[in-house]
Design a protein around this motif. Sequence first.
Motif, PDB file in Angstrom:
ATOM      1  N   LYS A   1       0.834  -1.204   0.000  1.00 53.47           N
ATOM      2  CA  LYS A   1       0.000   0.000   0.000  1.00 53.47           C
ATOM      3  C   LYS A   1       0.872   1.259   0.000  1.00 53.47           C
ATOM      4  CE  LYS A   1      -3.880  -2.186   2.416  1.00 53.47           C
ATOM      5  NZ  LYS A   1      -4.695  -2.233   3.636  1.00 53.47           N
ATOM      6  N   TYR A   2       1.920   1.240   0.803  1.00 50.49           N
ATOM      7  CA  TYR A   2       2.825   2.405   0.870  1.00 50.49           C
ATOM      8  C   TYR A   2       3.609   2.550  -0.435  1.00 50.49           C
ATOM      9  CZ  TYR A   2       1.730   2.129   5.836  1.00 50.49           C
ATOM     10  OH  TYR A   2       1.069   2.080   7.053  1.00 50.49           O
ATOM     11  N   LEU A   3       4.044   1.423  -0.993  1.00 47.23           N
ATOM     12  CA  LEU A   3       4.752   1.464  -2.277  1.00 47.23           C
ATOM     13  C   LEU A   3       3.850   2.035  -3.359  1.00 47.23           C
ATOM     14  CD1 LEU A   3       7.067   0.706  -4.223  1.00 47.23           C
ATOM     15  CD2 LEU A   3       6.078  -1.603  -4.348  1.00 47.23           C
ATOM     16  N   TYR A   4       2.600   1.622  -3.361  1.00 47.41           N
ATOM     17  CA  TYR A   4       1.659   2.066  -4.379  1.00 47.41           C
ATOM     18  C   TYR A   4       1.396   3.564  -4.284  1.00 47.41           C
ATOM     19  CZ  TYR A   4      -2.358   1.749  -7.557  1.00 47.41           C
ATOM     20  OH  TYR A   4      -3.218   1.886  -8.608  1.00 47.41           O
ATOM     21  N   LEU A   5       1.230   4.063  -3.084  1.00 44.86           N
ATOM     22  CA  LEU A   5       1.005   5.494  -2.907  1.00 44.86           C
ATOM     23  C   LEU A   5       2.215   6.297  -3.373  1.00 44.86           C
ATOM     24  CD1 LEU A   5      -0.873   5.607   0.521  1.00 44.86           C
ATOM     25  CD2 LEU A   5      -1.818   5.698  -1.793  1.00 44.86           C
ATOM     26  N   GLY A   6       3.415   5.742  -3.179  1.00 45.98           N
ATOM     27  CA  GLY A   6       4.619   6.396  -3.689  1.00 45.98           C
ATOM     28  C   GLY A   6       4.603   6.482  -5.209  1.00 45.98           C
ATOM     29  N   LEU A   7       4.095   5.429  -5.863  1.00 49.19           N
ATOM     30  CA  LEU A   7       3.994   5.427  -7.319  1.00 49.19           C
ATOM     31  C   LEU A   7       2.954   6.432  -7.814  1.00 49.19           C
ATOM     32  CD1 LEU A   7       4.187   1.570  -7.933  1.00 49.19           C
ATOM     33  CD2 LEU A   7       5.949   3.267  -8.468  1.00 49.19           C
ATOM     34  N   VAL A   8       1.911   6.660  -7.018  1.00 48.00           N
ATOM     35  CA  VAL A   8       0.921   7.681  -7.356  1.00 48.00           C
ATOM     36  C   VAL A   8       1.589   9.053  -7.414  1.00 48.00           C
ATOM     37  CG1 VAL A   8      -1.122   8.913  -6.539  1.00 48.00           C
ATOM     38  CG2 VAL A   8      -1.063   6.419  -6.467  1.00 48.00           C
ATOM     39  N   VAL A   9       2.389   9.349  -6.411  1.00 54.12           N
ATOM     40  CA  VAL A   9       3.097  10.635  -6.372  1.00 54.12           C
ATOM     41  C   VAL A   9       4.029  10.757  -7.566  1.00 54.12           C
ATOM     42  CG1 VAL A   9       4.697  12.068  -5.062  1.00 54.12           C
ATOM     43  CG2 VAL A   9       2.940  10.751  -3.855  1.00 54.12           C
TER      44      VAL A   9
END
Length: 461
Positions: A392-400
């Motif tokens: 989940k944290y990795l994915y949010l980083g990819l959103v940014v």
Amino acid sequence: MIEQWINAFVGFVWGKPMLILLVGGGLFFTLYGKLAPFRYIKHSFELLTGRFDDGQGSGDLSHRKALAAALSGTLGLGNIAGVALALSAGGPGAVFWMWLTALLGVSTKFYTCTLGVMYRHKDEKGRVHGGPMYTVQEGLGKKFKWLAVLFAVAGLMGFVPSFQINQLSAVIQTQLFPEVTWLASTGFSWALGIVLAVFVGLVIWGGLKRVADVAGALVPLMAGGYFVMAVLALLMNAEKVPAVFTSIFNSAFSPDAVFGGVLSVIIVGVSRGAFSNEAGIGTEVMAHSAAKTDEPVREGLVASLGPIIDTLIVCSCTALVILVTGVLDQSEGMQGVSLTMAAFTAAFGQPGAWLLALQVLILSFTTVFTFWYYGYKCFVYLFGEKAGEYYKYLYLGLVVLGAVLSVDVVFLFLIGAYGLMAVPTMVSGLLLAPKVNAEIKRYFGEAKHISTGEPLLEQSK
């Protein structure tokens, strides 16, 4: 240099073998199943009403919510921006090959999603997991394990949200507020990415059920609004529609140096069609595998509606509006969502741009939500349930990160990853097709009252 490598990667993945696998495989499913999803399309729509849901099956979602979750991953920028990119790269002829991919994709989705329910995996806590990696693992056995791993690894690459976020950022910066120069700054892109990540996090922390609830509420509304706008634009340019259809069919089979010849147009059309409706790619299998049913054929029929809604209706709307408004010939470097935005602006003026921007905003978010679930399932398959929380944290980083990346590089990378995912999905589907046919015979043989419209629950158990 990176862009050259990615172009070479995409060219390798989407070569003639991939065309044979997807188009030839789709044709095989269509003929081998004797047009089953087409013959029983009425039953497919009946399943969405819920009248055949008994609440007793494994899984988490109703048929309708499973379809909404799957469509939220396809009804989005693949339809609005992806089609525009296909027209830019392959010309009007690419639309014909997208249509062909969709028609064959109806049977492909039926087979692959039926298998997704047939070969679901239950963990030690009794939770159900589905997807092409489990179809391979449970249906083909250990000697094909490498195919399951290939799908999961390719999925982690293909389910990054960068393309959707990038195009959303482009709408805000260059289409809605082009006169505000500071919006185009790198600092604003980073800030926008962080804000978007917060909104995405609020949904994905609720899990698949929250994703399905959000998608079920927003996707039909936005898709319906987009369809109405497109039809109005076509009616306003009705005199140009026949010529547009003529150009689509002529360009599909006529060598055109501008677009690299017929083979290049076919590759563009098939690859973008696969990116749009995901038939044969395997992403939709993960959503439909979560359906609360123990009748695999039912969910396969529901899944078969996806390419019809996604490509034959929504993608066609995008392509036809771009072509009738003539913006493709006047694009001057515009691509992706900017080209589609120009088409709707030409049809409706600035209000058209604002309405389309709202739809892009909603549909891109629903796609991002669903991509999180797909990526999460691949991550858990590779690294285990305990490691899933970190994704989940990795994915949010990819959103940014998506807010500041180049659209060309991102889109080509995703197309390449989608091609890799198709290999395990189609190979397992073809090898296990006889299992599906046996299930078709059992289901429709026992459901004797299907033609009368009487309830099937008692007969299909």
